[in-house]
Design an enzyme around this catalytic site. Structure first.
Site, short mmCIF file in Angstrom:
data_model
loop_
_atom_site.label_atom_id
_atom_site.label_comp_id
_atom_site.label_asym_id
_atom_site.label_seq_id
_atom_site.Cartn_x
_atom_site.Cartn_y
_atom_site.Cartn_z
N ASP A 266 -23.40 0.42 35.29
CA ASP A 266 -22.94 -0.05 33.98
C ASP A 266 -23.81 0.57 32.87
O ASP A 266 -24.94 0.99 33.12
CB ASP A 266 -23.09 -1.58 33.98
N ASP B 106 -24.09 -0.86 29.13
CA ASP B 106 -24.71 -1.83 28.22
C ASP B 106 -25.62 -2.80 28.97
O ASP B 106 -25.18 -3.48 29.91
CB ASP B 106 -23.62 -2.62 27.49
#
Lengths: 194, 194
Positions: free
Chosen positions: B8, B10
């Site tokens: 991922d 963020d």
């Protein structure tokens, strides 16, 4: 559980061939016929392949592409029975990212942002079906590959082929019926319409 | 065959918490402490959650986020043994698409465009591991979920947790060794470091 379909954008729901021919004529004054694209890698079909390829990087190329005939109605119809994901190898042309997002919003507003995937390599996308015009994606997909006819792939024989969205909807509906009724045979491989 | 890791962006490789706190202070004159974010949904940790959320839609929010401590070295190290894919739910903030692409190009130039995926729902991404800070992604992933610590997830106990990139690399290397040597036990579940 509803089955999932990954659907490519270029040459599947967006008519990139027509768009490319029109823009090439606008820029370079030569109109290539659709028949000239048959059986050749896409950019090689143009008199100047490098010039043709340069058009893919121009702002607006993807934003103003026409919608493939019947695609909107077909996706609405398929959405009744399947979870649909738009999966585009947009990362190769990064300026296309927002253009493709806006294009989908305009022409396919019934597809949620949750169901849009912009990627490079599609091999980590796991759906029950992949509808695509490129072997580089179909050969490595985890579900059933469905080859959508485009000029460059007309000589390909190794995947189940659909020539248009009417055939695609019929194939997917038949696959659904077959999976729900084990007495029916899957149409996989039986509806090659080359 | 090399195993695959989806990572991922963020709060995992991009330090969105720090960025959000700084921008909220710049815009609204109130400095929220990192400790104030612990155990709360991300935007709820700010005095005015709607105002905080509005920052996510501002141009530049994602483009100028700092890199998470140790992420660059860790991904280079992991790339020796794994195929790494950056998988970001960027579609929720469409103006972030190109910003995130440029950010990756600047800070992670060793990640090919072929290995970048911007999506909405991550449930159709099939990799052997998913390193993410959100349960909405980890709970539905097809591989082994690895929870990367962020303020909002500190009370979560149902996935193997890593608190930083040093721990993440150690976990993945141990998993690789375990898969290559059946006499070793997988670390899955054994290295919770909450």
């Amino acid at each position: 559980m509803r089955k999932t379909i990954a659907i490519d954008m270029d040459n599947v729901i967006a008519d990139i061939e027509t768009n490319w021919i029109n823009l090439y004529e606008n820029e370079f004054g030569v109109r290539v016929k659709k028949e000239d694209l048959l059986g050749k890698p896409e950019d090689d079909a143009f008199p100047d392949p490098a010039a043709a390829r340069s058009l893919l990087y121009k702002p607006g190329f993807f934003r103003f592409a026409p919608v493939m005939n019947g695609a909107q109605e077909a996706l609405k119809e398929l959405q009744k029975d399947f979870d649909i994901y738009i999966v585009s190898a947009a990362m190769e042309f990064p300026t296309s990212l927002f253009e493709k997002y806006e294009w989908l919003n305009e022409h396919f507003p019934f597809i949620s942002w949750k169901n849009i995937i912009f990627c490079g390599d599609k091999s980590v996308i796991d759906t029950d079906f992949l509808i695509d015009d490129h072997l580089k994606n179909l050969d490595f997909c985890k579900g059933m590959p469905v080859l959508f006819t485009a000029g460059h792939n007309i000589h390909v024989t190794r995947h189940t082929r659909v020539n248009n969205w009417t055939e695609a909807v019929a194939l997917l509906k038949a696959e659904k019926e077959a999976s729900e009724n084990p007495l029916l045979t899957s149409t996989n491989g039986a509806v090659k319409t080359v």
